[in-house]
Design an enzyme around this catalytic site. Structure first.
Site, PDB file in Angstrom:
ATOM      1  N   HIS A 219       0.824  -1.219   0.000  1.00 27.30           N
ATOM      2  CA  HIS A 219       0.000   0.000   0.000  1.00 27.30           C
ATOM      3  C   HIS A 219       0.852   1.261   0.000  1.00 27.30           C
ATOM      4  O   HIS A 219       1.897   1.336   0.647  1.00 27.30           O
ATOM      5  CB  HIS A 219      -1.006   0.000   1.155  1.00 27.30           C
TER       6      HIS A 219
ATOM      7  N   GLU B 188      -5.211   1.743   2.539  1.00 23.09           N
ATOM      8  CA  GLU B 188      -5.109   0.557   3.388  1.00 23.09           C
ATOM      9  C   GLU B 188      -5.296   0.925   4.848  1.00 23.09           C
ATOM     10  O   GLU B 188      -5.899   0.160   5.621  1.00 23.09           O
ATOM     11  CB  GLU B 188      -3.739  -0.111   3.185  1.00 23.09           C
TER      12      GLU B 188
ATOM     13  N   HIS C 298       3.199   3.479  12.732  1.00 23.31           N
ATOM     14  CA  HIS C 298       2.087   4.431  12.789  1.00 23.31           C
ATOM     15  C   HIS C 298       2.428   5.630  13.668  1.00 23.31           C
ATOM     16  O   HIS C 298       1.597   6.119  14.437  1.00 23.31           O
ATOM     17  CB  HIS C 298       0.803   3.761  13.298  1.00 23.31           C
TER      18      HIS C 298
END
Length: 343
Positions: free
Chosen positions: A64, A202, A313
């Site tokens: 992604h 994604e 993240h």
């Protein structure tokens, strides 16, 4: 070279829903090597390249393009910006971090009430999103509106830092590493006809992978990802989940998919035969594009290889060059086995 491509891809602006800059770069680099290219309505780039042989099973490699980020939700009279996160973010790690907003890359800082003005209870809890704001230095609402508007997308600081022993700090290693491996693989002579999907969105539910799966209708899909390493000083054994420098992570299951056992064994055996270090993730968490790939018209078998990444993240992901290079070697070995794969 793989790492040159990683370094080129990570700084690009590509939050979920606005992957245009990433797609344009990949498309430009892939075009001389592709036999067919198309872009789905929501932005996934699909590339086909012929190999030495047409396999009995249609093979797709996917990674992604999108990354976690922010989106401006409102502009206050004071000139500060309220925002929401795009994708799953840890609110503890964003305070004081730089963001860049919109096509003009307006710089800002994520802030909140200073610690000197908080009470005892406030200091004990994780701040909520409503406690945070973005400061772009605007003196009032009008000055802020001259630079950004509600709905403006933002990404974290694009600067890359080279750490010791082959470690790299950058935003968006999840999943620009996978995109880089796909792109470098595409540039090589392939053993079999192969489809490549550089997917969008994604991080908010694999929206792009659904379209790619229905367009290509693969029999076998190999998903390249980044995954959470937790080898921090306070953890040991299985609590570390996976560890950088221990090789690519092979997936058996996550919260959205059960990966094909036969393909898992194939990847494991290939790694053993070719002396490629590998590991299993010791905690089930998250989902990948595999979930969407399994739901194409006929369904398909899925397998996954992930890069172990610290602080995933977050504005500062950390991974190791050796793991990325080992992933690419394993992908090449996997494609070789697809020549005679009948599963």
């Amino acid at each position: 070279m793989l790492m040159d491509t990683v370094r080129a891809l990570c700084p690009l602006f590509g939050p979920s829903g606005l992957e245009d800059e990433v797609r344009a770069y990949i498309r430009r680099e892939a075009e001389p090597y592709a036999d067919e290219m198309t872009v789905t309505p929501n932005g996934t780039l699909i590339v086909f390249k012929k190999g030495r042989k047409t396999p009995k099973r249609r093979v797709l490699l996917a990674a992604h393009m999108d990354e976690v980020g922010v989106i401006v939700t409102s502009i206050m009279e004071s000139g500060f910006l309220r925002f929401a996160f795009i994708g799953g973010m840890d609110r503890r790690v964003v305070l004081g971090k730089k963001v860049f907003l919109g096509p003009d890359r307006i710089p800002g800082i994520i802030g909140m009430k200073p610690i000197h003005l908080t009470d005892k209870d406030e200091r004990k809890r994780i701040p909520k999103v409503r406690d945070l704001y973005i400061d772009i230095g605007a003196k009032d609402r009008a000055a802020a509106e001259a630079l950004v508007e509600e709905g403006t997308f933002g990404c974290f600081d694009p600067e890359i830092t080279e750490l010791q022993n082959g470690f790299l700090r950058a935003k968006a290693l999840d999943d620009r590493v996978g995109c880089a491996i796909l792109l470098e693989t595409l540039k090589e002579e392939l053993p079999v006809d192969t489809w490549f999907a550089f997917t969008v969105q994604e991080e908010i539910g694999s929206k792009g992978a659904f379209g790619a799966a229905f367009r290509v209708e693969p029999d076998v899909a190999l998903i390249l990802e980044g995954t959470s390493a937790a080898d921090t000083p306070d953890r040991d054994g299985a609590d570390r989940v996976c560890v950088p420098l221990h090789g690519p992570v092979l997936s058996m299951m996550d919260k959205g998919s059960i990966y094909d056992p036969g393909l898992f064994r194939l990847l494991r055996d290939l790694a053993e035969e070719r002396n490629i270090p590998w590991q299993i993730k010791t905690r089930l968490a998250g989902t990948t594009d595999a979930r969407a790939m399994q739901t194409n018209l006929n369904g398909c078998k899925v397998a996954g290889i992930s890069a172990p990444l610290r602080y995933i993240h977050s504005p500062s992901c950390v991974g190791n060059v050796k793991d990325f290079e080992a992933m690419k070697v394993l992908v090449g070995a996997f494609l070789e086995k697809m020549e005679d794969y009948h599963g």
